[in-house]
Design a protein around this motif. Sequence first.
Motif, short mmCIF file in Angstrom:
data_model
loop_
_atom_site.label_atom_id
_atom_site.label_comp_id
_atom_site.label_asym_id
_atom_site.label_seq_id
_atom_site.Cartn_x
_atom_site.Cartn_y
_atom_site.Cartn_z
N LYS A 3 64.01 17.15 47.49
CA LYS A 3 63.63 15.94 48.42
C LYS A 3 63.44 14.50 48.45
O LYS A 3 63.20 13.83 47.00
CB LYS A 3 62.10 16.01 49.05
N ILE A 4 64.51 13.42 48.53
CA ILE A 4 64.13 12.38 49.00
C ILE A 4 63.67 10.89 49.38
O ILE A 4 64.17 11.59 50.67
CB ILE A 4 65.75 11.70 48.36
N PHE A 21 73.18 11.93 49.93
CA PHE A 21 72.48 12.76 49.98
C PHE A 21 71.97 14.31 50.97
O PHE A 21 72.31 14.88 50.06
CB PHE A 21 70.82 12.38 49.69
N TRP A 26 70.32 18.08 50.40
CA TRP A 26 69.29 17.41 49.39
C TRP A 26 68.23 17.70 50.65
O TRP A 26 69.23 17.37 51.91
CB TRP A 26 69.18 15.58 49.09
N VAL A 28 66.96 15.32 52.92
CA VAL A 28 66.25 13.46 53.43
C VAL A 28 64.83 13.23 54.67
O VAL A 28 65.56 13.59 55.33
CB VAL A 28 67.58 13.14 53.52
N ILE A 69 57.73 14.57 47.14
CA ILE A 69 59.29 14.14 46.65
C ILE A 69 59.29 13.87 45.72
O ILE A 69 58.77 13.78 44.58
CB ILE A 69 59.66 12.54 47.69
N ASP A 70 60.96 14.56 45.23
CA ASP A 70 61.76 14.34 44.03
C ASP A 70 62.36 12.89 43.13
O ASP A 70 61.99 12.42 41.96
CB ASP A 70 62.68 15.40 43.80
N ALA A 71 62.12 11.69 44.92
CA ALA A 71 62.96 10.72 44.71
C ALA A 71 62.36 9.88 45.74
O ALA A 71 62.73 10.07 46.53
CB ALA A 71 63.94 11.24 44.55
N VAL A 225 70.11 8.51 40.31
CA VAL A 225 68.51 9.57 40.65
C VAL A 225 69.99 10.83 39.60
O VAL A 225 68.72 11.76 39.23
CB VAL A 225 69.10 9.76 42.24
#
Length: 252
Positions: A3-4, A21, A26, A28, A69-71, A225
């Motif tokens: 997740k971003i 993304f 992903w 988002v 979140i990952d990013a 990323v």
Amino acid sequence: MPKILITGCSSGFGLAIAQTFLTAGWDVVATMRTPRNDRLPPQDRLEILPLDVTSAESIDKAVKASGPIDALVNNAGVGMLNVLEGAEMAKIRELFETNVFGAMAMTKAVLPQMRARRSGVIVNVSSSVTIKPLPALSVYSASKAALNAFTESLALEAALFGIRAKLVLPGSAPTTGFGKNAVARMGMEIPEPYSTFVSDYMTALRSGTEFTTPEDVAEAVWRAVTEQDAPIKIPAGADAQRSFREAGNSTA
């Protein structure tokens, strides 16, 4: 799915980053001051949230609503197209509140969860004017230079916990409406002693520059990323890459 969370997604760079993304599969979280979904059609992997990066309350609500979140991509920014003499100090502070302190506040809000998982990526969208200075952008350039220094130092702190911090440096991008939005938001005119020089310079710049597109920036953010060994500074767009090389940097 990873997740971003992306700030400033209503148009331009942020919109293109979100679309990139989403296409890649992903989850988002697209944030903006005033939520709108006319350009990002509703879908299962997309969440659109209101976010004002200058408001601690707004940041807290958005981060809590997003979940882990990952990013994080700090893309939200304010432009100022004016010489220093024409810039009101209140407007200068407003610009720094978004471009610098907003990015810091967002980063500070997500660091604990990333540190707990010992993973994550923070990407700050800066500008190639920090490589090659341009007139009438002294205040804007200063804000982005501060963002650069913050990110480079943050990268050393974050690395202790497996977190990466990166910079994407777009070149000139008139298709995003930067100049028009900068004038509309800041409401200032270039002082007469400078106006002809600035007008002539910008005309010459527009006629001789291979401009950066939102897709160029989205591609650079994707690289920042997803590539573990990506450099800390990634230029986006042909003009930014050229400025980067001329300054003695590698674009590899």
